[in-house]
Design a protein around this motif. Structure first.
Motif, PDB file in Angstrom:
ATOM      1  N   GLU A  14     -38.889 -24.627  57.027  1.00 25.39           N
ATOM      2  CA  GLU A  14     -38.010 -25.413  56.170  1.00 25.39           C
ATOM      3  C   GLU A  14     -37.554 -24.590  54.975  1.00 25.39           C
ATOM      4  OE1 GLU A  14     -37.933 -29.685  53.738  1.00 25.39           O
ATOM      5  OE2 GLU A  14     -39.816 -28.891  54.531  1.00 25.39           O
ATOM      6  N   THR A  17     -34.961 -22.099  56.100  1.00 20.56           N
ATOM      7  CA  THR A  17     -33.699 -22.786  56.380  1.00 20.56           C
ATOM      8  C   THR A  17     -32.986 -23.157  55.088  1.00 20.56           C
ATOM      9  OG1 THR A  17     -34.664 -23.688  58.417  1.00 20.56           O
ATOM     10  CG2 THR A  17     -32.647 -24.717  57.610  1.00 20.56           C
ATOM     11  N   PHE A  25     -28.074 -26.829  56.077  1.00 23.46           N
ATOM     12  CA  PHE A  25     -29.362 -27.403  55.700  1.00 23.46           C
ATOM     13  C   PHE A  25     -29.200 -28.837  55.219  1.00 23.46           C
ATOM     14  CE2 PHE A  25     -32.401 -28.369  52.280  1.00 23.46           C
ATOM     15  CZ  PHE A  25     -33.576 -28.361  53.011  1.00 23.46           C
ATOM     16  N   CYS A  40     -35.105 -27.241  61.625  1.00 27.39           N
ATOM     17  CA  CYS A  40     -35.534 -26.151  60.747  1.00 27.39           C
ATOM     18  C   CYS A  40     -36.285 -25.085  61.553  1.00 27.39           C
ATOM     19  CB  CYS A  40     -36.420 -26.679  59.622  1.00 27.39           C
ATOM     20  SG  CYS A  40     -35.551 -27.664  58.383  1.00 27.39           S
TER      21      CYS A  40
END
Length: 314
Positions: A14, A17, A25, A40
């Protein structure tokens, strides 16, 4: 693998990303929790694969070796016999990204061939560039593909396969969705190729099919010299029309997706389709400056997707 350790890996994906995916995102954020984390993880896998292939600090043989190791680690983590005890011998990013890939493959029934196709595409870029440069300099442009059929196979590897992974995460119905997702990848990749034709030529790469260049009387030297004349515009208009035919097929994918996947897919269509329209608006002059959408417009598209996803999730 313990749930907490896997959660840590997802958290790393995450963060990667959020740091590198830009407006995509924010489009991910509206997805239900499992799909959001899966996107992600998928993005992190694609990002790392691309970064290995693009690492300018390493020569082609080193990058190919790194990709080979990355492929072997993927094979291992997808094996039914895999144990997280092997992670102690793995270095980053494999130990942080690949456990999540194993999890999303099982959770969303993603065919693993799609993941290997992406690695194949990145690997083919390196081997082709290496083969060309062995006879001279990488800044001497060469057509990589003779025909569109050859180019479309490459588009599948680097874009279509990614789209197929996405629709498994979002949810879809009907066999037609598979073919439409592949067409969508082709549309997106063709858009990228048209946008970057000048930059790629400077780097010694020409992705437009050699047969198409001959048809319109355009040479690789014309691309290197950035000649935006009538011949070049006719070539680009032909390729843009081809891309639009694939966008038409891709748009039909919208109704094949589960509701929570529709807004993010619509956002992607708007972003890439908007790039193609901007290329046309500029009279196909992609040489003077990099073609992109205004930041406000990209944020608007991402925000619209986020709002509509939240409506579907409720």
């Amino acid at each position: 693998m313990s749930r907490s350790s896997l959660d840590d890996c997802y958290d790393d994906c995450e963060r990667l990303t959020k740091r590198t995916a830009g407006n995509f995102f924010f489009s991910f954020r509206g997805l239900p929790g499992e799909q959001y984390r899966a996107m992600c993880a998928l993005y992190a896998f694609m990002r790392v694969t691309d970064d290995i292939g693009d690492d300018a600090a390493r020569d082609s043989s080193q990058r190919l070796n790194d990709l080979h190791i990355w492929r072997q680690r993927l094979i291992e983590v997808l094996s039914s016999e895999w144990s997280d005890s092997r992670l102690t011998d793995w270095i980053e990013p494999a130990c942080r990204v690949l456990p999540t890939v194993r999890d999303i493959v099982r959770r969303f029934a993603i065919p693993t061939d799609y993941l290997f196709a992406v690695i194949d595409g990145v690997e083919s870029d390196i081997t082709w560039t290496d083969r060309v440069s062995s006879g001279g300099t990488t800044t001497t442009p060469r057509c990589r593909f003779g025909t569109f059929e050859e180019l479309s196979s490459y588009c599948y590897q680097v874009a279509g396969a990614v789209g197929l992974c996405c629709i498994h995460i979002w949810g879809f119905h009907g066999d037609a969705a598979i073919f439409r997702a592949i067409d969508c990848g082709t549309a997106f990749q063709l858009t990228n190729i048209l946008r970057d034709v000048g930059e790629d030529a400077q780097a010694g790469r020409v992705y437009l099919p050699e047969g198409d260049l001959r048809r319109y009387g355009v040479t690789v030297d014309d691309l290197l010299a950035q000649r935006c004349d009538d011949r070049f515009r006719s070539l680009m208009a032909f390729e843009a029309d081809r891309a639009k035919s694939y966008y038409t097929s891709a748009e039909a994918l919208l109704s094949d997706l589960e509701p929570h996947g529709q807004p993010i897919f619509k956002a992607m269509l708007q972003l890439y389709g908007g790039l193609l329209r901007e290329i046309e608006r500029r009279g196909f002059d992609v040489f003077r400056e990099h073609v992109s959408l205004p930041k406000w417009r990209k944020l608007w598209i991402a925000a619209d997707a986020l709002i509509h996803q939240k409506l579907f999730v409720r």
